[in-house]
Design a protein around this motif. Structure first.
Motif, mmCIF file in Angstrom:
data_model
loop_
_atom_site.group_PDB
_atom_site.id
_atom_site.type_symbol
_atom_site.label_atom_id
_atom_site.label_comp_id
_atom_site.label_asym_id
_atom_site.label_seq_id
_atom_site.Cartn_x
_atom_site.Cartn_y
_atom_site.Cartn_z
ATOM 1 N N ILE A 18 2.661 -6.288 -2.200
ATOM 2 C CA ILE A 18 2.181 -6.548 -0.837
ATOM 3 C C ILE A 18 3.006 -5.763 0.177
ATOM 4 C CG2 ILE A 18 1.996 -8.308 0.965
ATOM 5 C CD1 ILE A 18 1.269 -10.309 -1.164
ATOM 6 N N GLY A 19 4.346 -5.785 0.007
ATOM 7 C CA GLY A 19 5.210 -5.088 0.949
ATOM 8 C C GLY A 19 4.922 -3.596 0.985
ATOM 9 N N VAL A 20 4.827 -2.982 -0.196
ATOM 10 C CA VAL A 20 4.607 -1.530 -0.253
ATOM 11 C C VAL A 20 3.241 -1.177 0.332
ATOM 12 C CG1 VAL A 20 4.262 0.415 -1.811
ATOM 13 C CG2 VAL A 20 6.160 -1.155 -2.195
ATOM 14 N N LEU A 21 2.208 -1.930 -0.067
ATOM 15 C CA LEU A 21 0.862 -1.621 0.437
ATOM 16 C C LEU A 21 0.792 -1.771 1.957
ATOM 17 C CD1 LEU A 21 -1.510 -3.225 -2.215
ATOM 18 C CD2 LEU A 21 -1.357 -0.831 -1.571
ATOM 19 N N THR A 22 1.455 -2.814 2.469
ATOM 20 C CA THR A 22 1.456 -3.013 3.922
ATOM 21 C C THR A 22 2.034 -1.791 4.630
ATOM 22 O OG1 THR A 22 1.785 -5.364 3.577
ATOM 23 C CG2 THR A 22 2.247 -4.526 5.765
ATOM 24 N N GLY B 214 12.980 1.434 6.173
ATOM 25 C CA GLY B 214 14.334 1.906 6.408
ATOM 26 C C GLY B 214 14.543 3.311 5.885
ATOM 27 N N ILE B 215 13.998 3.577 4.697
ATOM 28 C CA ILE B 215 14.140 4.913 4.110
ATOM 29 C C ILE B 215 13.466 5.945 5.011
ATOM 30 C CG2 ILE B 215 13.447 6.379 2.170
ATOM 31 C CD1 ILE B 215 13.782 3.872 0.396
ATOM 32 N N HIS C 228 10.787 -16.946 -2.751
ATOM 33 C CA HIS C 228 10.620 -15.654 -3.425
ATOM 34 C C HIS C 228 9.616 -14.718 -2.757
ATOM 35 C CE1 HIS C 228 12.448 -18.291 -6.376
ATOM 36 N NE2 HIS C 228 12.954 -17.202 -6.920
ATOM 37 N N ILE C 229 8.389 -15.195 -2.551
ATOM 38 C CA ILE C 229 7.353 -14.268 -2.069
ATOM 39 C C ILE C 229 7.656 -13.769 -0.655
ATOM 40 C CG2 ILE C 229 4.908 -14.042 -1.475
ATOM 41 C CD1 ILE C 229 4.279 -15.771 -3.875
ATOM 42 N N PRO C 230 7.867 -14.656 0.342
ATOM 43 C CA PRO C 230 8.101 -14.115 1.693
ATOM 44 C C PRO C 230 9.332 -13.217 1.764
ATOM 45 C CG PRO C 230 7.698 -16.470 1.783
ATOM 46 C CD PRO C 230 7.814 -16.120 0.338
ATOM 47 N N LEU D 202 12.006 -7.929 2.412
ATOM 48 C CA LEU D 202 12.958 -6.946 1.898
ATOM 49 C C LEU D 202 12.265 -5.627 1.583
ATOM 50 C CD1 LEU D 202 15.375 -8.879 -0.468
ATOM 51 C CD2 LEU D 202 15.921 -7.601 1.616
ATOM 52 N N THR D 203 11.114 -5.722 0.910
ATOM 53 C CA THR D 203 10.394 -4.501 0.543
ATOM 54 C C THR D 203 10.038 -3.697 1.786
ATOM 55 O OG1 THR D 203 9.425 -5.803 -1.215
ATOM 56 C CG2 THR D 203 8.514 -3.624 -0.856
ATOM 57 N N VAL D 204 9.505 -4.411 2.793
ATOM 58 C CA VAL D 204 9.117 -3.718 4.027
ATOM 59 C C VAL D 204 10.354 -3.089 4.682
ATOM 60 C CG1 VAL D 204 8.233 -4.060 6.365
ATOM 61 C CG2 VAL D 204 7.070 -5.104 4.436
#
Lengths: 216, 330
Positions: B287-291, B237-238, B223-225, B230-232
């Motif tokens: 984490i993904g968004v903040l990164t 991508g956007i 789940h976490i990785p 995906l988030t990144v």
């Protein structure tokens, strides 16, 4: 002759007792009721101005000066002030002395004054000063109040100097501006997070020492 | 050992899982990445790791014995893992005393001060790395470029792909021009680790191998990785679609920096990640968004360690709100 002599001895003993009482008031401020490590008051200047030992020392001394004079004034005029307006009145008295310190430092110590910046005027709202006015000076005599201001001020000054000393030593490898080892140091200790780390560990150290001394 | 009758409320878990076994599995999963880094960065990588692990384990032993006054539990390997992770997050040419300071901070401040394993709010290795990054900005960003000589101690230093990209974009180049330019690099190099960077993060392939091993041994769940990846990918991508001349594609973001190392090995730390899967997904999206936000707009080229540290702080809050439904509750 004998009676006179006896009277002298008794006055000396009386004076010594009074002295002892005053010294105890001062010591209480430095150790048992240390504003930084025990009462945990005035954290804003503690964290913000202790990036070096000299900054901590000057901030502590400026606050001590205000503390002693405001304590003295409030102990003298405290009974004349109506209860409802006592806090604004204390603030006005404190602000007057802070202005004195601010202008004196701007005149004679311009370097330190510009380093400490806004934190000198902010002594007005330093809760240590107001707390001593409210909890000590308003209820006690003039002499006791001065000694209380002295003790608390010294406790604050020692704590800030020590904190600044540790942060400067780790963060810049220097002591009172004198460089011990060349290099940049662990910069984090000069920055804001380092203030929290250093304060936390010094507080642990202080309370460990205090506990040991009380056990004895 | 004398037998004890332990009376505790349910659920009663019967399993042979021990902290030691889990930690050992994570260390085994890190070995491919460690091997690649020794191959590329030589004896320096070995030395840094040795110092980091020794200081972590030694300090943990001393502090547990004399400060916490609990029986030393270094044999659970958690301190050794912290040391290894911290080392993999450092540039290989870093002075060894700085490694020792970072390791001491990781164990002494971020772990033992909070009460030791299980009570620490922040991942000790991440905390140690960020402490060093802020304290020694120059030493922490001098990245030796990989060479395959084992004793190549005088390797040249260069920037990481993320730093090259950030610098190039600031100069008005497009991502394609930067990757084809003088300091350019290919996706192939990023996959195998022939790029500048902290020595554990360079080879994406080795890290993915470790990820597969951890999944196979059921040490972590996906789940976490995966959510972080995906988030990144979606976030970058956007931006890529909106303006291709200013934003490198998602593949670059996934392969560069410490994203893989952080997402697989640091964000999944049991102590500092949420307990339930739903909470874990929220944590991972954070984490993904903040990164991406730090990478795109921040002062530092890489943001994964800051992102993990910030999201670690939110874990108690996530655990408080995301709770399993009690039996009989509507």
């Amino acid at each position: 002759m004998g009676r006179k002599h006896r009277r002298n001895v008794s006055t000396i003993i009386k004076n010594m007792l009074i002295m002892k009482e005053k010294i105890q008031i001062v010591l209480k401020g430095i150790f048992k009721e240390n504003p930084t490590f025990v009462l945990i008051l005035g954290m804003c200047p503690t964290l913000a101005t202790t990036s070096s030992a000299i900054n901590g020392l000057s901030m502590g001394l400026a606050t001590s000066f205000v503390l002693m004079l405001s304590n003295l004034t409030i102990s003298l005029v405290g009974k004349m002030i109506p209860d409802k307006v006592r806090i604004p009145s204390y603030i006005v008295i404190i602000a007057a002395f802070v202005t004195v310190v601010d202008l004196l430092m701007a005149g004679y110590l311009p370097d330190i004054h510009s380093t400490l910046g806004i934190f000198i005027p902010l002594i007005v709202v330093n809760c240590i000063v107001l707390a001593r006015a409210e909890s000590f000076a308003a209820k006690n005599g003039a002499a006791d109040s001065i000694f209380d201001g002295l003790g608390i001020g010294l406790g604050f000054t020692l704590a800030l100097t020590f904190l600044g000393f540790v942060r400067e030593l780790l963060g810049a490898y220097s002591v009172f501006g004198y460089k011990l080892i060349s290099g940049d140091g662990i910069i984090l200790f000069i920055l804001a997070p380092g203030a929290f780390f250093a304060l936390a560990y010094l507080m642990i150290l202080f309370n460990m020492v205090k506990k040991k001394l009380i056990k004895k | 050992m004398e037998k004890k009758l332990i009376v505790s409320p349910s659920p009663h878990i019967h399993d042979n899982v021990t902290t030691r076994r889990l930690m050992r599995d994570v260390i085994i999963a890190l070995l491919p990445a460690f091997g690649v880094s020794v191959y590329f960065f030589g004896v320096n990588a070995l030395l840094v790791t040795l110092v980091s692990v020794c200081v972590c384990v030694g300090l943990e032993w001393v502090l547990q014995k004399y400060v916490l006054k609990t029986p030393p539990a270094i044999s659970d390997l958690s301190a050794a893992l912290t040391g290894l992770l911290l080392a993999l997050n450092l540039p290989s040419g870093i002075p060894l005393y700085i490694v020792a300071i970072g390791a001491a901070f990781a164990i002494g401040v971020a772990k033992i001060s909070f009460g030791g394993l299980g009570s620490n709010l922040f991942n000790p290795a991440i905390a140690g790395r960020i402490f060093l990054l802020i304290s020694f900005p120059v030493a922490m960003t001098s990245w030796p470029l990989p060479s395959s000589g084992f004793f190549a101690t005088d390797a040249t230093t260069g920037a990481t792909p993320l730093a090259i990209m950030a610098h190039g974009l600031a100069d008005g180049l497009t991502p394609q021009e930067i990757m084809a330019g003088d300091h350019g690099f290919s996706y192939f190099q990023m996959l195998f680790g022939q790029i500048g960077g902290s020595f554990g993060e360079v080879s994406t392939l080795a890290l993915l191998l470790g990820f597969a091993y951890l999944l196979f041994r059921k040490v972590i769940t996906w789940h976490i990785p995966t959510t972080i990846f995906l988030t990144v990918a979606v976030f970058t991508g956007i931006f890529r679609l909106v303006d291709p001349s200013q934003n490198p594609d998602p593949l670059f973001h996934l392969l560069s920096g410490g994203l893989m190392l952080g997402a697989i090995f640091m964000a999944t730390d049991y102590v500092t990640s949420p307990m339930l899967k739903k909470g874990a997904v929220i944590y991972a999206v954070g984490i993904g968004v903040l990164t991406c936000v730090i990478r795109k707009w921040g002062a530092y080229p890489e943001g994964i360690s800051f992102a993990i540290l910030i999201m670690n702080a939110t874990v108690p809050l996530i655990n408080m709100y995301i709770k399993p439904k009690r039996f009989g509750e509507k």
